[in-house]
Design an enzyme around this catalytic site. Structure first.
Site, mmCIF file in Angstrom:
data_model
loop_
_atom_site.group_PDB
_atom_site.id
_atom_site.type_symbol
_atom_site.label_atom_id
_atom_site.label_comp_id
_atom_site.label_asym_id
_atom_site.label_seq_id
_atom_site.Cartn_x
_atom_site.Cartn_y
_atom_site.Cartn_z
ATOM 1 N N HIS A 129 0.932 -1.118 0.099
ATOM 2 C CA HIS A 129 -0.057 -0.069 -0.102
ATOM 3 C C HIS A 129 0.976 1.241 0.016
ATOM 4 O O HIS A 129 0.699 2.405 -0.852
ATOM 5 C CB HIS A 129 -0.897 -0.121 1.345
ATOM 6 C CG HIS A 129 -2.010 1.067 1.265
ATOM 7 N ND1 HIS A 129 -3.129 0.952 0.277
ATOM 8 C CD2 HIS A 129 -2.069 1.955 1.889
ATOM 9 C CE1 HIS A 129 -3.848 1.957 0.606
ATOM 10 N NE2 HIS A 129 -3.482 2.902 1.391
ATOM 11 N N GLU A 153 -1.769 -5.766 -4.912
ATOM 12 C CA GLU A 153 -2.393 -5.762 -3.640
ATOM 13 C C GLU A 153 -3.710 -6.226 -3.448
ATOM 14 O O GLU A 153 -3.786 -6.516 -2.274
ATOM 15 C CB GLU A 153 -2.406 -3.955 -3.320
ATOM 16 C CG GLU A 153 -2.735 -3.722 -1.935
ATOM 17 C CD GLU A 153 -3.309 -2.204 -1.873
ATOM 18 O OE1 GLU A 153 -2.630 -1.373 -0.635
ATOM 19 O OE2 GLU A 153 -3.796 -1.611 -2.823
ATOM 20 N N ASN A 197 27.083 -20.853 -8.651
ATOM 21 C CA ASN A 197 27.969 -22.050 -8.963
ATOM 22 C C ASN A 197 27.710 -23.118 -7.916
ATOM 23 O O ASN A 197 27.527 -24.166 -8.211
ATOM 24 C CB ASN A 197 29.280 -21.666 -8.640
ATOM 25 C CG ASN A 197 30.544 -22.664 -8.909
ATOM 26 O OD1 ASN A 197 30.892 -23.170 -10.009
ATOM 27 N ND2 ASN A 197 30.917 -23.258 -7.801
#
Length: 685
Positions: free
Chosen positions: A47, A69, A421
């Site tokens: 918000h 939202e 990796n």
């Protein structure tokens, strides 16, 4: 957008913080789907981000955040269960929002095409829950009330303030403003309008009250009493530059009319008014500029967080001043040795004490927790696990450890390479781990801790380790001669430029770009990288970094009548050697050290200096990339704390100097880049 330009930097900083918080919290939500407090935290952060975007007029960001939202609202209301699929969709939104912020940072225009695909996905979720997309509020009345400047209530105190202000040459106006009904966030827009007005005057009263305006708890209209020395036309122009305003009225304040409205206002008993802490917003006389009233959006400082952001350029200037003080301290030290004056000695003690305290303070201010970098990685490992179809977990320890801001900002890239990796090459599939008797979930552990004047960052996994025979086969397929190489030397080929053991090129690995880049970056930061691996047990990388790159301990030396500084952190020991002790082997000069032979580096020859023949020389034994070297100098001046100064880019390209420093007598000495010189010697050999 011009009127919001002053807030851009603040918007970017706050957006970065909120996006990082959302990433962290959403990742936690995946493992705690029933945590309603966490959902509320996420909803508030989303918000806030939507509010900032709307306030700045960034409608593309606002639309995407608004739809995202709605998902959190569904989680909150229980209409939607938190699943891995929805979490992945939210992460897509957060990645896109980060991308949009970067575009704005680079002054690029945003387009709705950038979010169209994501909006479709979010709308599909909404329709699956409600049967229709949410967020569209229909106006059923069809009627629009006429905007007026009539105040519902004002107090005698307000009228008295207006009268006093008028006697001092101020104009008083009643302003009525109607916010565009399509505005996503009315509160922040009202705050910006009032902020603009207060740059030219004072707002002494608002309807509704300041706290209701701030929270956006009003329909579309608000009114205020405004004191200013500007004319009505100037006030109207000030309001008109704001966006998302439907209409507005500016009228001169009529005290008689206001008093009349007060006589007829309803009593508190009969009017169903929502109670608030204050019913009006007041200020002292407008000529007291230092005591303006608080406006919407301006909160008192919270005790929860006393930290503030500091512009790094200001800290750099502060550090430069302290650096100069260090130089003057060295000069005083030099004068003290020559004159032996008691007054100089006393002053030197005080300057030395103050300098040390200032230096420690500035370095602490520049320090930043490694959590700034570490916090990004749990999300990254989660995404890698899904992409590679592996079960793995990242454990982070010591994220409160602090490093110089300059070092922290450069850490992200090498750590990303190491993590990818470990995830791709290190951790095995669940089936392979089960066959080996390992837990199905692989563990990658990232930790940091301080050790003396350096910070150690370790990254280890419980994966398959590195097989020397696989390295040998891969090296030979690339034309690298491995004859006579030990297992350890074969394993260290992983740091060779362009080397990769991946069978095919993917988005994660296989291009031969990675660990050599990590080694180069760590060396640039004045650090070192070590690796330990055991087949079917795991691999451990240890990065050792200096706490700061600004003020260091150095060994001052002289070569061919020229003075140089060698960073003390690379020095293992200093020994005196005779010329006859230096042996020539296979066109290389070496000297005996710890029952072995180590290469000799003559600094005068490397730098092209003319030097007299000396029977006695000092060999400074340094360690670079896990190998010892004997760096020959003519004379030792001593150990000293030095300030690193930047050097010209032309000198930097020589790849032999880290920087420069200033002696106590004002002369300049170059700081040798020992790692670069040693590695350069190996390449030549």
């Amino acid at each position: 957008m011009d009127d919001n330009s002053v807030y851009r930097n603040l918007f970017f900083e706050e957006s970065d913080d909120n996006l990082q918080k959302l990433n962290d919290d959403v990742l936690e939500l995946e493992s705690e789907p029933e945590n309603i407090d966490l959902i509320n935290e996420i909803f508030r952060a989303a918000h806030t981000l939507k509010g900032m975007s709307a306030t700045m007029g960034y409608n593309v960001m606002t639309k995407l955040t608004h739809k995202m939202e709605n998902l959190f609202d569904f989680f909150k209301s229980g209409k939607l269960k938190v699943t891995s699929e929805y979490i992945s969709l939210i992460f897509e939104c957060l990645d896109k929002l980060s991308e949009l912020v970067e575009d704005l940072r680079n002054d690029q225009e945003l387009s709705e095409d950038q979010i169209s695909e994501l909006l479709k996905k979010l709308i599909n979720v909404e329709e699956s829950v409600n049967g229709t997309a949410t967020g569209e509020v229909q106006n059923t009345s069809g009627k629009t009330e006429k905007l007026t400047t009539a105040l519902e209530s004002s107090e005698d105190a307000d009228i008295d303030v207006v009268k006093k202000a008028k006697s001092q040459g101020y104009n008083a106006f009643v302003v009525a403003i109607r916010i565009d009904k399509e505005s996503m966030l009315k509160g922040p827009r009202a705050f910006l309008i009032i902020e603009h007005l207060e740059q030219e005057g004072d707002v002494i009263y608002t309807e509704p009250t300041a706290d209701l305006l701030e929270n956006g708890e009003f329909n579309t209209d608000f009114k205020l009493i405004y004191l200013t020395k500007n004319t009505k036309e100037q006030v109207e122009a000030n309001i008109d530059i704001n966006s998302e305003i439907d209409t507005f009225i500016v009228e001169e304040f009529d005290s008689a009319k206001s008093a009349n409205s007060n006589e007829h206002k309803p009593s508190a008993e009969s009017a169903p008014v929502k109670p608030t802490e204050s019913t009006a917003k007041k200020t002292k006389s407008p000529d007291k500029k230092g005591k303006k009233s608080s406006t919407p959006g301006k909160h008192p400082s919270a005790a929860r967080n006393q930290s503030i952001r500091v512009d790094l350029s200001r800290l750099d200037s502060f550090l430069n001043l302290v650096s100069e003080l260090v130089v003057y301290r060295n000069q005083l030290d030099d004068a003290n040795k020559r004159n032996d004056a008691m007054e100089v000695k006393d002053s030197l003690e005080q300057v030395s004490r103050l300098t040390s305290e200032l230096q420690d303070l500035v370095l602490k201010i520049r320090m930043q927790q490694v959590s700034v970098v570490f916090s990004r990685f749990p999300r990254m490992v989660r995404d890698l696990a899904k992409e590679l179809d592996k079960d793995m977990e990242l454990i982070v320890e010591g994220e409160e450890t602090e490093l110089d801001k300059t070092v922290v900002s450069e850490l992200s890239e090498p750590l990303i390479h190491l993590l990818r990796n470990s995830a791709d090459h290190g951790i095995e599939s669940s089936e392979a781990r089960k066959k080996l008797g390992k837990p199905e979930k692989g563990i990658i552990k990232l930790s940091a801790y301080q050790e003396g004047n350096q910070v150690n960052i370790t990254l280890e996994d419980d994966g398959k380790g590195i097989d020397p025979q696989v390295m040998k086969e891969s090296a030979e397929s690339k034309g690298i001669d491995t004859t006579g190489m030990t297992d350890n030397e074969l394993i260290n080929l992983i740091f060779h430029p362009g080397f990769s053991t991946a069978k095919k090129i993917t988005n994660i690995s296989g291009r031969g770009v990675g660990l050599d880049a990590v080694m180069a970056k760590i060396n640039d930061l004045g650090g070192s990288l070590e690796m330990k691996t055991e087949l079917h047990v795991g691999t451990r990388f240890v990065i050792k970094l200096p706490l700061t790159l600004s003020i260091i301990q150095a060994l001052m030396v002289r070569v061919a009548n020229e003075s140089f500084a060698i960073p003390l952190d690379v020095v293992e020991r200093v020994v005196v050697i005779q010329e006859k002790e230096i042996i020539t082997s296979m066109d290389r000069e070496v000297v005996e050290y710890q029952e072995g032979l180590i290469p000799v580096i003559r600094v005068d020859k490397v730098l092209g200096l003319t030097n007299e023949e000396n029977t006695k020389q000092f060999a400074i034994v340094v360690k670079s990339d896990k190998q010892y070297f004997a760096v020959l100098v003519n004379e030792l001046i001593g150990q000293q704390e030095i300030v690193i100064k930047k050097i010209d880019t032309i000198i930097q390209k020589l790849n032999k100097f880290q920087g420069a420093t200033i002696f106590g007598n004002g002369s300049i000495a170059l700081i040798l880049d020992v790692n670069a010189i040693c590695q350069g010697k190996l390449v030549e050999s």
